[in-house]
Design an enzyme around this catalytic site. Sequence first.
Site, PDB file in Angstrom:
ATOM      1  CB  CYS A 126      13.150   8.323   8.371  1.00  0.00           C
ATOM      2  SG  CYS A 126      14.163   7.188   7.419  1.00  0.00           S
ATOM      3  CE  LYS A 144      -1.840   2.783   2.957  1.00  0.00           C
ATOM      4  NZ  LYS A 144      -1.766   4.001   2.117  1.00  0.00           N
ATOM      5  CD  GLU A 190      13.048   0.256   9.646  1.00  0.00           C
ATOM      6  OE1 GLU A 190      13.611   1.282  10.092  1.00  0.00           O
ATOM      7  OE2 GLU A 190      13.549  -0.871   9.734  1.00  0.00           O
ATOM      8  CD  GLU A 249       9.905  12.558  11.725  1.00  0.00           C
ATOM      9  OE1 GLU A 249       8.725  12.259  11.928  1.00  0.00           O
ATOM     10  OE2 GLU A 249      10.703  11.815  11.121  1.00  0.00           O
ATOM     11  CB  THR A 257       0.766   6.054  11.265  1.00  0.00           C
ATOM     12  OG1 THR A 257       0.352   7.397  11.067  1.00  0.00           O
ATOM     13  CG2 THR A 257      -0.096   5.151  10.411  1.00  0.00           C
ATOM     14  N   GLY A 258       2.540   4.266  13.259  1.00  0.00           N
ATOM     15  CA  GLY A 258       3.184   2.988  13.568  1.00  0.00           C
ATOM     16  C   GLY A 258       2.595   2.347  14.816  1.00  0.00           C
ATOM     17  N   GLY A 285       6.715   4.681   8.293  1.00  0.00           N
ATOM     18  CA  GLY A 285       5.899   5.895   8.374  1.00  0.00           C
ATOM     19  C   GLY A 285       6.146   6.588   9.696  1.00  0.00           C
ATOM     20  CB  SER A 286       4.340   9.310  11.327  1.00  0.00           C
ATOM     21  OG  SER A 286       3.031   8.775  11.383  1.00  0.00           O
TER      22      SER A 286
HETATM   23  P1  NAD Z   1       2.269   8.242   7.839  1.00  0.00           P
HETATM   24  O1  NAD Z   1       2.507   7.508   9.108  1.00  0.00           O
HETATM   25  O2  NAD Z   1       1.285   9.337   7.826  1.00  0.00           O
HETATM   26  O3  NAD Z   1       1.802   7.229   6.694  1.00  0.00           O
HETATM   27  C1  NAD Z   1       2.572   6.088   6.346  1.00  0.00           C
HETATM   28  C2  NAD Z   1       1.670   5.101   5.623  1.00  0.00           C
HETATM   29  O4  NAD Z   1       0.702   4.590   6.544  1.00  0.00           O
HETATM   30  C3  NAD Z   1       0.881   5.705   4.462  1.00  0.00           C
HETATM   31  O5  NAD Z   1       0.826   4.767   3.414  1.00  0.00           O
HETATM   32  C4  NAD Z   1      -0.486   5.917   5.096  1.00  0.00           C
HETATM   33  O6  NAD Z   1      -1.543   5.979   4.158  1.00  0.00           O
HETATM   34  C5  NAD Z   1      -0.593   4.695   5.980  1.00  0.00           C
HETATM   35  N1  NAD Z   1      -1.574   4.793   7.070  1.00  0.00           N
HETATM   36  C6  NAD Z   1      -2.185   5.883   7.558  1.00  0.00           C
HETATM   37  N2  NAD Z   1      -2.987   5.533   8.600  1.00  0.00           N
HETATM   38  C7  NAD Z   1      -2.869   4.208   8.754  1.00  0.00           C
HETATM   39  C8  NAD Z   1      -3.430   3.276   9.668  1.00  0.00           C
HETATM   40  N3  NAD Z   1      -4.277   3.652  10.641  1.00  0.00           N
HETATM   41  N4  NAD Z   1      -3.062   1.985   9.559  1.00  0.00           N
HETATM   42  C9  NAD Z   1      -2.194   1.587   8.606  1.00  0.00           C
HETATM   43  N5  NAD Z   1      -1.635   2.429   7.718  1.00  0.00           N
HETATM   44  C10 NAD Z   1      -1.969   3.725   7.795  1.00  0.00           C
HETATM   45  O7  NAD Z   1       3.715   8.731   7.365  1.00  0.00           O
HETATM   46  P2  NAD Z   1       4.067   9.661   6.109  1.00  0.00           P
HETATM   47  O8  NAD Z   1       3.612  11.048   6.445  1.00  0.00           O
HETATM   48  O9  NAD Z   1       3.618   9.017   4.857  1.00  0.00           O
HETATM   49  O10 NAD Z   1       5.678   9.601   6.098  1.00  0.00           O
HETATM   50  C11 NAD Z   1       6.467  10.428   6.893  1.00  0.00           C
HETATM   51  C12 NAD Z   1       6.882   9.693   8.144  1.00  0.00           C
HETATM   52  O11 NAD Z   1       7.528   8.480   7.793  1.00  0.00           O
HETATM   53  C13 NAD Z   1       7.901  10.461   8.959  1.00  0.00           C
HETATM   54  O12 NAD Z   1       7.572  10.374  10.344  1.00  0.00           O
HETATM   55  C14 NAD Z   1       9.208   9.734   8.692  1.00  0.00           C
HETATM   56  O13 NAD Z   1      10.165   9.853   9.692  1.00  0.00           O
HETATM   57  C15 NAD Z   1       8.732   8.335   8.531  1.00  0.00           C
HETATM   58  N6  NAD Z   1       9.705   7.541   7.758  1.00  0.00           N
HETATM   59  C16 NAD Z   1      10.474   6.613   8.413  1.00  0.00           C
HETATM   60  C17 NAD Z   1      11.438   5.870   7.724  1.00  0.00           C
HETATM   61  C18 NAD Z   1      12.299   4.844   8.430  1.00  0.00           C
HETATM   62  O14 NAD Z   1      12.891   4.010   7.744  1.00  0.00           O
HETATM   63  N7  NAD Z   1      12.400   4.861   9.735  1.00  0.00           N
HETATM   64  C19 NAD Z   1      11.599   6.073   6.362  1.00  0.00           C
HETATM   65  C20 NAD Z   1      10.800   7.017   5.722  1.00  0.00           C
HETATM   66  C21 NAD Z   1       9.847   7.744   6.435  1.00  0.00           C
END
Ligand code: NAD
Length: 499
Positions: free
Chosen positions: A306, A198, A272, A403, A254-255, A250-251
């Site tokens: 990130c 996704k 991650e 962040e 959300t994680g 992701g963030s």
């Molecule tokens: P986000 O957490 O908003 O979204 C990440 C993904 O999760 C998207 O595909 C989103 O649609 C999906 N999502 C949203 N709600 C969800 C739910 N309830 N259940 C499951 N999936 C859901 O993050 P973002 O804004 O897309 O990306 C930026 C963030 O990602 C930053 O915090 C950044 O630090 C982090 N990031 C981390 C790494 C790493 O390797 N540690 C790498 C890249 C980005």
Amino acid sequence: MSNDATVVVSDAVRAFVQRDFGLFIGGAQQRAHSERRLDVFNPASGERLATVVDADATDVDRAVSNARAAFDARVWSGLRPADRERILLRFADLLEAHAEDLAQLETLNQGKSINIARAVEVGATIEYVRYMAGWATKITGETLDVSIPFPPGTRYTAFTRKEPIGVVAGIVPWNFPLMIAVWKLVPALAAGCTIVIKPSPETPLTALRLAELALEAGVPAGVFNVVTGGRECGAALAAHPGISKISFTGSTPTGKLVGTAAVQNMTRFSLELGGKNPAVMLADIDVEQAIQGALAGGFFNQGQVCAAASRIYVHRSKYRQVAEGLADIANAMTLGPGLDPAAQINPLVSALHRDRVDQHIARAQAAGLKFLAGGKPVDLPGYYVRPTVIADVPHDAAIVRDEVFGPVLAIVPFDDPLEALRLANDSPYGLAASLWSNDLKTVMNLVPQIEAGTVWVNCHVPLDPGMPFGGFKQSGIGREFGKYAIEGFTETKSVCIAH
Ligand code: NAD
């Protein structure tokens, strides 16, 4: 803002974005159950680039069922490992053959520089695919000389098998859409899993193209599926009982939702997550090298990384030189679309994210912090933020703790390496850090004390497919890359034979 060198988008990419996208399930574009569509924008202009499906729970269920059927039929895990490897290598060759189109597509959709799209998003990803393809033939268990004492006279031989974990959900953010999708896809496939990816709703296009190229490479239908959508789609995937493992990037907020949903089904998961990564520059630094390092670590991909360096701690003896040097360069950087290879700062991914970054900056201004660069509006179409350097920042300032995920550096002086260590560690995050010094004794004293999954010395941000990547503390659970990636997509089975 265009100049003569601006990349002209290929006919193939223009035709691709105009398609009537469905969901990629069972080896073909499928009409969705959901009637909702998501607009996808070009961050350099704010214009709509494409629309994709905003998948609902019914769509997710269909994708997972297809991936489960393909897994149960062993159409992929039943191949000889060498055949899986060969198909993945062919996938790498196809990525290479389509590299320029993929890079252009990513720049159009994500906003990043075409230079980064070519070299990192696509170029480094091809290397990663070739590295991971090799793991398909190198997954091994152990033989165990066990000591079970009964019944008397019975001997036992035990061994472990590493078996594919099952159906994987790969949930991907928007900062490196193609690369991070592949970080999940290819080790999962090397291990024999099937997968539903996704992508982020902001940047879904390259994942849809990847699925076509994988099919062309010989990945059987149903093994690699793509559902596009937002929160509802992600949440449905995370909570689906047919998923065996969630690999999420992701963030942190959300994680946590993903981890909570996963545990209800005992679905395995790796996270991650976010970072607020320190760069610590000791007294002996070469000022020029340190400035270049902070720029590369902080402004790469507009800071939407990130592992970006966002807190710069500099020994007081070099502090002014570094702060002023960074500010001079930041003030002179040119803003422009990612398709202009000469533009040094490109738009952020979305209007929403640009506004978020602007709010962080506005709060820092309201707190009276000292801006050496940035902090002024940009008079361009698209989602730009000027490279921003804020000096003499107190440790409790929000800009040092939160962040921002944008091109914003906070610079802080220190007097003693142990003080810098304390400041660097005083964060809920622990993804990455860098140390800048050739004082081997001090560096090797600090490295084990830094609370971060990766510590770079005299560099910030290089990654390698063989080098584990992941976070301490609130930056995540688990590791990607190298043998850890494969480990995460397998279950260990013990086999005990009495004889
Ligand atoms: P986000 O957490 O908003 O979204 C990440 C993904 O999760 C998207 O595909 C989103 O649609 C999906 N999502 C949203 N709600 C969800 C739910 N309830 N259940 C499951 N999936 C859901 O993050 P973002 O804004 O897309 O990306 C930026 C963030 O990602 C930053 O915090 C950044 O630090 C982090 N990031 C981390 C790494 C790493 O390797 N540690 C790498 C890249 C980005």
